[in-house]
Design a protein around this motif. Structure first.
Motif, PDB file in Angstrom:
ATOM      1  N   LEU A  95      -7.273  17.798 -29.646  1.00  0.00           N
ATOM      2  CA  LEU A  95      -6.949  16.401 -29.930  1.00  0.00           C
ATOM      3  C   LEU A  95      -5.443  16.184 -29.991  1.00  0.00           C
ATOM      4  CD1 LEU A  95      -7.872  13.562 -30.643  1.00  0.00           C
ATOM      5  CD2 LEU A  95      -8.046  14.286 -33.040  1.00  0.00           C
ATOM      6  N   GLY A  96      -4.737  17.089 -30.660  1.00  0.00           N
ATOM      7  CA  GLY A  96      -3.286  16.965 -30.725  1.00  0.00           C
ATOM      8  C   GLY A  96      -2.657  17.029 -29.347  1.00  0.00           C
ATOM      9  N   LEU A  97      -3.178  17.909 -28.492  1.00  0.00           N
ATOM     10  CA  LEU A  97      -2.617  18.047 -27.143  1.00  0.00           C
ATOM     11  C   LEU A  97      -2.928  16.824 -26.289  1.00  0.00           C
ATOM     12  CD1 LEU A  97      -1.159  19.771 -25.048  1.00  0.00           C
ATOM     13  CD2 LEU A  97      -3.371  20.820 -24.485  1.00  0.00           C
ATOM     14  N   VAL A  98      -4.211  16.429 -26.232  1.00  0.00           N
ATOM     15  CA  VAL A  98      -4.606  15.294 -25.386  1.00  0.00           C
ATOM     16  C   VAL A  98      -3.970  14.002 -25.889  1.00  0.00           C
ATOM     17  CG1 VAL A  98      -6.547  13.908 -24.582  1.00  0.00           C
ATOM     18  CG2 VAL A  98      -6.756  16.399 -24.693  1.00  0.00           C
ATOM     19  N   GLY A  99      -4.053  13.781 -27.195  1.00  0.00           N
ATOM     20  CA  GLY A  99      -3.466  12.558 -27.736  1.00  0.00           C
ATOM     21  C   GLY A  99      -1.957  12.535 -27.582  1.00  0.00           C
ATOM     22  N   GLY A 187       9.256   4.428 -29.326  1.00  0.00           N
ATOM     23  CA  GLY A 187       8.634   4.136 -28.043  1.00  0.00           C
ATOM     24  C   GLY A 187       7.283   4.811 -27.939  1.00  0.00           C
ATOM     25  N   MET A 188       6.508   4.420 -26.959  1.00  0.00           N
ATOM     26  CA  MET A 188       5.128   4.879 -26.870  1.00  0.00           C
ATOM     27  C   MET A 188       5.001   6.377 -26.646  1.00  0.00           C
ATOM     28  SD  MET A 188       3.306   1.835 -24.694  1.00  0.00           S
ATOM     29  CE  MET A 188       4.700   1.605 -23.601  1.00  0.00           C
ATOM     30  N   GLN A 189       5.778   6.916 -25.717  1.00  0.00           N
ATOM     31  CA  GLN A 189       5.588   8.307 -25.347  1.00  0.00           C
ATOM     32  C   GLN A 189       6.045   9.271 -26.448  1.00  0.00           C
ATOM     33  OE1 GLN A 189       6.541   9.180 -21.099  1.00  0.00           O
ATOM     34  NE2 GLN A 189       7.173   7.045 -21.033  1.00  0.00           N
ATOM     35  N   GLN A 190       7.214   9.041 -26.995  1.00  0.00           N
ATOM     36  CA  GLN A 190       7.685   9.902 -28.076  1.00  0.00           C
ATOM     37  C   GLN A 190       6.799   9.762 -29.303  1.00  0.00           C
ATOM     38  OE1 GLN A 190      11.858   9.026 -28.656  1.00  0.00           O
ATOM     39  NE2 GLN A 190      12.455  10.728 -27.356  1.00  0.00           N
ATOM     40  N   ALA A 191       6.374   8.530 -29.612  1.00  0.00           N
ATOM     41  CA  ALA A 191       5.532   8.314 -30.786  1.00  0.00           C
ATOM     42  C   ALA A 191       4.201   9.048 -30.649  1.00  0.00           C
ATOM     43  CB  ALA A 191       5.292   6.823 -30.988  1.00  0.00           C
ATOM     44  N   ALA A 192       3.613   9.031 -29.463  1.00  0.00           N
ATOM     45  CA  ALA A 192       2.351   9.744 -29.256  1.00  0.00           C
ATOM     46  C   ALA A 192       2.543  11.253 -29.411  1.00  0.00           C
ATOM     47  CB  ALA A 192       1.789   9.420 -27.878  1.00  0.00           C
ATOM     48  N   ALA A 193       3.650  11.777 -28.873  1.00  0.00           N
ATOM     49  CA  ALA A 193       3.917  13.211 -28.992  1.00  0.00           C
ATOM     50  C   ALA A 193       4.159  13.620 -30.438  1.00  0.00           C
ATOM     51  CB  ALA A 193       5.116  13.588 -28.121  1.00  0.00           C
ATOM     52  N   LEU A 197       2.050  16.223 -32.957  1.00  0.00           N
ATOM     53  CA  LEU A 197       2.606  17.277 -33.813  1.00  0.00           C
ATOM     54  C   LEU A 197       2.133  17.125 -35.245  1.00  0.00           C
ATOM     55  CD1 LEU A 197       6.266  17.537 -32.458  1.00  0.00           C
ATOM     56  CD2 LEU A 197       4.509  19.311 -32.381  1.00  0.00           C
ATOM     57  N   VAL A 198       2.057  15.900 -35.742  1.00  0.00           N
ATOM     58  CA  VAL A 198       1.536  15.677 -37.093  1.00  0.00           C
ATOM     59  C   VAL A 198       0.084  16.122 -37.177  1.00  0.00           C
ATOM     60  CG1 VAL A 198       0.964  13.900 -38.796  1.00  0.00           C
ATOM     61  CG2 VAL A 198       3.157  13.814 -37.586  1.00  0.00           C
ATOM     62  N   ASN A 199      -0.677  15.801 -36.151  1.00  0.00           N
ATOM     63  CA  ASN A 199      -2.077  16.220 -36.077  1.00  0.00           C
ATOM     64  C   ASN A 199      -2.197  17.747 -36.175  1.00  0.00           C
ATOM     65  OD1 ASN A 199      -4.713  14.738 -34.059  1.00  0.00           O
ATOM     66  ND2 ASN A 199      -4.852  16.292 -35.629  1.00  0.00           N
ATOM     67  N   ILE A 200      -1.360  18.443 -35.413  1.00  0.00           N
ATOM     68  CA  ILE A 200      -1.385  19.909 -35.426  1.00  0.00           C
ATOM     69  C   ILE A 200      -0.921  20.444 -36.783  1.00  0.00           C
ATOM     70  CG2 ILE A 200      -0.405  21.989 -34.388  1.00  0.00           C
ATOM     71  CD1 ILE A 200      -2.477  20.492 -32.671  1.00  0.00           C
ATOM     72  N   ALA A 201       0.093  19.808 -37.366  1.00  0.00           N
ATOM     73  CA  ALA A 201       0.585  20.246 -38.666  1.00  0.00           C
ATOM     74  C   ALA A 201      -0.497  20.112 -39.739  1.00  0.00           C
ATOM     75  CB  ALA A 201       1.825  19.447 -39.062  1.00  0.00           C
ATOM     76  N   LEU A 229       0.629  27.268 -30.145  1.00  0.00           N
ATOM     77  CA  LEU A 229       0.829  27.031 -28.724  1.00  0.00           C
ATOM     78  C   LEU A 229       0.859  25.528 -28.420  1.00  0.00           C
ATOM     79  CD1 LEU A 229       1.028  27.990 -25.793  1.00  0.00           C
ATOM     80  CD2 LEU A 229      -1.476  28.123 -25.744  1.00  0.00           C
ATOM     81  N   VAL A 230      -0.087  24.789 -29.006  1.00  0.00           N
ATOM     82  CA  VAL A 230      -0.113  23.338 -28.775  1.00  0.00           C
ATOM     83  C   VAL A 230       1.151  22.688 -29.334  1.00  0.00           C
ATOM     84  CG1 VAL A 230      -1.324  21.199 -29.300  1.00  0.00           C
ATOM     85  CG2 VAL A 230      -2.629  23.255 -28.739  1.00  0.00           C
ATOM     86  N   ALA A 231       1.589  23.132 -30.520  1.00  0.00           N
ATOM     87  CA  ALA A 231       2.814  22.580 -31.104  1.00  0.00           C
ATOM     88  C   ALA A 231       4.013  22.844 -30.196  1.00  0.00           C
ATOM     89  CB  ALA A 231       3.043  23.174 -32.491  1.00  0.00           C
ATOM     90  N   ALA A 232       4.065  24.028 -29.607  1.00  0.00           N
ATOM     91  CA  ALA A 232       5.172  24.353 -28.702  1.00  0.00           C
ATOM     92  C   ALA A 232       5.140  23.471 -27.462  1.00  0.00           C
ATOM     93  CB  ALA A 232       5.098  25.830 -28.310  1.00  0.00           C
ATOM     94  N   LEU A 233       3.932  23.211 -26.934  1.00  0.00           N
ATOM     95  CA  LEU A 233       3.825  22.344 -25.762  1.00  0.00           C
ATOM     96  C   LEU A 233       4.266  20.915 -26.077  1.00  0.00           C
ATOM     97  CD1 LEU A 233       0.385  23.578 -24.329  1.00  0.00           C
ATOM     98  CD2 LEU A 233       2.663  23.968 -23.353  1.00  0.00           C
ATOM     99  N   LEU A 234       3.864  20.408 -27.254  1.00  0.00           N
ATOM    100  CA  LEU A 234       4.261  19.053 -27.634  1.00  0.00           C
ATOM    101  C   LEU A 234       5.756  18.965 -27.909  1.00  0.00           C
ATOM    102  CD1 LEU A 234       1.264  18.082 -29.956  1.00  0.00           C
ATOM    103  CD2 LEU A 234       1.741  17.233 -27.649  1.00  0.00           C
ATOM    104  N   ALA A 235       6.317  20.019 -28.512  1.00  0.00           N
ATOM    105  CA  ALA A 235       7.760  20.035 -28.735  1.00  0.00           C
ATOM    106  C   ALA A 235       8.511  20.044 -27.404  1.00  0.00           C
ATOM    107  CB  ALA A 235       8.139  21.255 -29.575  1.00  0.00           C
ATOM    108  N   SER A 236       7.983  20.782 -26.439  1.00  0.00           N
ATOM    109  CA  SER A 236       8.610  20.788 -25.114  1.00  0.00           C
ATOM    110  C   SER A 236       8.541  19.405 -24.467  1.00  0.00           C
ATOM    111  CB  SER A 236       7.909  21.804 -24.211  1.00  0.00           C
ATOM    112  OG  SER A 236       8.020  23.113 -24.749  1.00  0.00           O
TER     113      SER A 236
END
Length: 536
Positions: A95-99, A187-193, A197-201, A229-236
């Motif tokens: 969910l964190g990755l897709v969202g 903005g939309m894209q940064q806010a979703a990312a 990260l909050v979801n993963i945290a 791994l998901v957190a690293a992908l979202l941070a990237s």
């Protein structure tokens, strides 16, 4: 751990943490995850407005699809309730990755696929995936909260009530964070990312404090690695999102972007290029072109001059945040005051900076009173004391096309009825109405709607090279169709003359008048008209 626990998380009662502290931690995680889930849905709704025009079809697909996917996700979670702890970690990771990437994926799809259909497919798939993952959360968490209990109906009911309360409370928080904090600041894209990260945290905290007690050491470590791994992908993604956006935006806009902002209402973009030594500045709202500095004078003169034929001293402009209408009004003799009502302060900031060369600083002129407000609400309040005695002599309705439900209100019978209340008895109103050629139903629907509100109407159209055939409606409060007249005391006109106005009321066979039912708040027919025209 007993052998049976290798298959089942929730039956390993020997490893369930003792004390009452861990169930509130689970409920807090429920609230956090629910907030993230709703933010993902709101992000998709916002994107539907931005990239798909926010039509009824797109909005309904998101809302109905999300609710349906919630139920599907709950059903799909049933076989995994005996492994609730490990399954929940996988669900939150997905969910964190897709969202988190959904906003970026949809924006890239919109700018690269080149069709509304392709973007709509991506939107539907993202909605289904996020909804299914969110729907799986509650059954899994319910299984965790019931672990180690021999619960009766009353205890089960109380547990479910606590779970639902935490879920709904989190949704409320998410619903408030999106429009008031996340969207305007990120903005939309940064806010979703960031939400991803909050979801993963939240999932990681729950894993560290509670879920590890339900898992073998190997499974707990594997779950932690998945979340990392998901957190690293979202941070990237957060690091690269600006570059991705710039790349996508370059494919959407033909000229270099010199200004970009995402307000609470829309995406605002200004581009600039040189053509044969002439500067071409263009303003886009949600990807839709509003004007080109090369030929905007044709549009602006055609909007302003017919409306001021009655020599008004006070003029109301609804919309027109680019300042172009105010600029031309200030050049008309006898106009002492212009009241400009614009919803989006971000548009006004752009107009006062990047568009200043086009509007010549009109919004800073002491004769212009700028009101930041929703035009519909402002009119309903009677103009907040800004209406002159007897009413305005002229009203210019210079609003974007009605491509979403919020804008369709401003093309309704009720809206034009409200305008009548602030116009003097011999006053005129002009409405930009779209293209009689490209969006004929929208154009003639606007004419019919204005007439249904008691105005006398005179449809007319001109040629604006950037837009093609473009139409307006001139209306008189007294119910008599007004004539198109050109004042002789206005200097420096670049386009309009008596000959142009003389032919502006003539419509060829391919753009012949249509008598249509009015668009109302209850039946916003103009929404379908605009969508049909854009598809055409």
């Amino acid at each position: 751990m007993p052998p049976a626990a290798e298959k089942s998380d929730t039956v390993a009662t020997a490893r369930i943490p003792t004390g009452r502290w861990w169930r509130p931690v689970v409920l807090a995680s429920v609230a956090a995850c629910a907030a993230c889930g709703l933010i993902y849905e709101l992000a998709l709704l916002t994107l539907a407005t931005t990239v798909l025009g926010g039509g009824i079809v797109a909005t309904s697909l998101i809302v109905a699809g999300f609710v349906a996917a919630l139920g599907l996700g709950a059903l799909l979670a049933k076989p995994f309730v005996d492994r609730a702890a490990s399954t929940f970690v996988w669900v939150e990771g997905a969910l964190g990755l897709v969202g988190g990437v959904s906003a970026t994926l949809l924006y890239v799809a919109f700018t690269t696929l080149g069709s509304q259909t392709g973007s709509l497919v991506v939107l539907v798939l993202a909605t289904a995936a996020i909804g299914a993952l969110v729907g799986a959360e509650v059954p899994l968490l319910m299984a965790l909260l019931q672990a180690g209990r021999l619960s009766g109906a009353e205890e089960t009911g109380r547990t479910l009530a606590n779970l639902n309360a935490a879920d709904y409370l989190g949704a409320v928080v998410g619903g408030l964070l999106w429009p008031f904090l996340l969207l305007p600041t990120m903005g939309m894209q940064q806010a979703a990312a960031v939400t991803g990260l909050v979801n993963i945290a939240a999932a990681a905290i729950l894993l560290a404090l509670v879920l590890r007690h339900f898992l073998t050491r190997a499974r707990a470590v594997a779950a932690g690695l998945v979340l990392a791994l998901v957190a690293a992908l979202l941070a990237s993604l957060l690091v690269a999102v600006d570059d991705v956006t710039e790349w996508s935006r370059a494919r959407l806009y033909p000229d270099p972007v010199i200004a970009h902002t995402q307000s609470a209402y829309q995406e605002i973009v200004v581009t600039r290029a040189k053509y044969n030594g002439r500067t071409d500045r263009r303003l886009y709202l949600d990807g839709t072109l509003q004007y080109s500095s090369l030929d905007e004078y044709r549009y602006t003169e055609s909007l302003v001059l017919p409306a001021v034929a009655g020599r008004p001293s006070d003029v109301l402009v609804l919309g027109g945040g680019d300042g172009l209408a105010a600029r031309d009004l200030l050049g008309v003799p006898g106009i002492r005051r212009v009241v400009q009502v614009e919803l989006d302060p971000a548009v006004l900031r752009i107009a006062r900076t990047h568009l200043r060369a086009d509007n010549e600083g009109a919004l800073e002129d002491p004769r212009v009173d700028v009101v930041v407000d929703d035009a519909f609400a402002w009119l309903r309040r009677g103009g907040d004391g800004a209406v002159p005695v007897g009413g305005f002599g002229a009203v210019l309705v210079d609003l974007p096309d009605p491509r979403n439900p919020a804008l369709s209100r401003l093309y309704s019978q009720e809206f034009y009825g409200l305008v009548r209340q602030v116009v003097r008895d011999d006053g005129l109103m002009v409405v930009q109405s779209g293209s009689p050629y490209s969006t004929p139903h929208q154009y003639w629907r606007t004419v019919s709607t204005v007439r249904s509100a008691g105005w006398g109407t005179t449809p007319y159209h001109v040629h604006v090279p950037t837009f093609g055939d473009w139409g307006f409606v001139l209306a008189s409060k007294d119910g008599t169709p007004p004539g198109l007249r050109l004042r002789t005391d206005v200097d420096d006109l670049r386009y309009l003359d008596a000959g142009v106005l003389g032919t502006a009321t003539e419509f060829g066979r391919d753009v012949a008048p249509m008598d249509l039912e009015p668009s109302t708040l209850d039946r916003p027919r103009i929404l379908d008209d605009t969508r049909r025209g854009f598809e055409r």
